[in-house]
Design an enzyme around this catalytic site. Sequence first.
Site, PDB file in Angstrom:
ATOM      1  CG  ASP A 187      -5.059 -10.060   3.225  1.00 62.29           C
ATOM      2  OD1 ASP A 187      -4.565 -10.577   2.203  1.00 62.29           O
ATOM      3  OD2 ASP A 187      -4.870  -8.864   3.545  1.00 62.29           O
ATOM      4  CG  HIS A 246      -6.477  -5.277   1.600  1.00 62.23           C
ATOM      5  ND1 HIS A 246      -5.982  -6.199   2.488  1.00 62.23           N
ATOM      6  CD2 HIS A 246      -7.608  -4.771   2.148  1.00 62.23           C
ATOM      7  CE1 HIS A 246      -6.790  -6.257   3.547  1.00 62.23           C
ATOM      8  NE2 HIS A 246      -7.778  -5.400   3.367  1.00 62.23           N
ATOM      9  CG  HIS A 293      -1.990  -1.002   1.210  1.00 62.87           C
ATOM     10  ND1 HIS A 293      -2.846  -1.171   0.141  1.00 62.87           N
ATOM     11  CD2 HIS A 293      -2.339  -1.954   2.129  1.00 62.87           C
ATOM     12  CE1 HIS A 293      -3.676  -2.179   0.410  1.00 62.87           C
ATOM     13  NE2 HIS A 293      -3.374  -2.674   1.598  1.00 62.87           N
ATOM     14  CG  ASP A 300      -2.839  -8.461   0.543  1.00 64.35           C
ATOM     15  OD1 ASP A 300      -2.111  -8.810   1.488  1.00 64.35           O
ATOM     16  OD2 ASP A 300      -3.845  -7.722   0.681  1.00 64.35           O
TER      17      ASP A 300
HETATM   18 ZN   LIG Z   1      -4.157  -7.232   2.602  1.00 62.73          ZN
END
Ligand SMILES: [Zn+2]
Length: 348
Positions: free
Chosen positions: A251, A166, A127, A164
Amino acid sequence: MVQKVAIIFDEIFLKHDPGNFHPEKPERLKIILDRLKDEGLKSRIEIFSPERATKEEILWNHSESLYHLIENTRGKGYFQIDADTVANEYSFDAACYAVGAQKTGLKLLFEEGFKYAFTLVRPPGHHAEKDRAMGFCLFNNIALAAHYAKNLYGIKRILIIDFDLHHGNGTQKSFYYTDEVLFFSTHQYPYYPGTGNYNEIGAGYGIGYTINVPLKAGCGNDDFIFFYQSLLKPIAFQYKPQLVLISAGFDCMINDPLGDFEVTLEGIARITELFKEIAYNFANGKILFTLEGGYNLKNLSEGIFTIVQKLVEEEVVYPFSEVSPTSYALDLFRKIKDMLTFKGIWDV
Ligand SMILES: [Zn+2]
């Protein structure tokens, strides 16, 4: 030669601690290491200490102001960077070693004869943007791995795969305008951080070199594997990457406290086989994995165990799984395909 997986780890990664109630906690790495040292795989891994990244290297991907912001958290106790990103007095050092671990991993691949390396690092990185730490991430480890590969080993075509849950907004932004890095991401959408729709495909020289697969909550093995087999594989075989980098976030697995996907170990095993196949064909087998998220401790340790197990399997067999994608996935596939083939870049 018996194939071993190089694991890069340092105790400093356990000292970065965003606080008792934070899901991105030091125990995440402890449980992975315990599992990898179990009988069975013990002889197939070798653990190495990371080098520390220099400021000059970190500035390949980040601004001087972000570097100083993180550097200045040293000795301050808990320092809140944003709503969910926290640094303690060790976080800057941990972040510098997490970046340096990428350099060490690549050195093992390019100079020491390893085919596979896995950097077990904290804080995670995907991120983190040029000028902004966010989403538990301080510096962007995988983006810096790509910079190391370009600057130290002259690699011109790098494939970054981010599985991931995200979207890797930071990684996407780092390479949005270049064809030297192909970024492929599957992620829950709409969800944090908000980016990663299918129409984000890069710009300028980078058009077609960012590929986003925004998947709905509830996504299971079939839809997940489908996009790796039917979209990533043909594109990777046209791109012919000289190196494969993986943002490995667990995740995306079932029962993660921060996510709503239902991918199981079977899904992780199938995509690992595909990563191996791509690397085997174009990159002399070389793959560098970097840990991102994953907050269900059992999934984390079993997920990485499964990847290492798949990597060290002797036979080169790449079975194509039979999958039954949902109508949502088939529709999304058509939209992505139309977008990419309209631009005339990939034949999917
Ligand atoms: Zn994540």
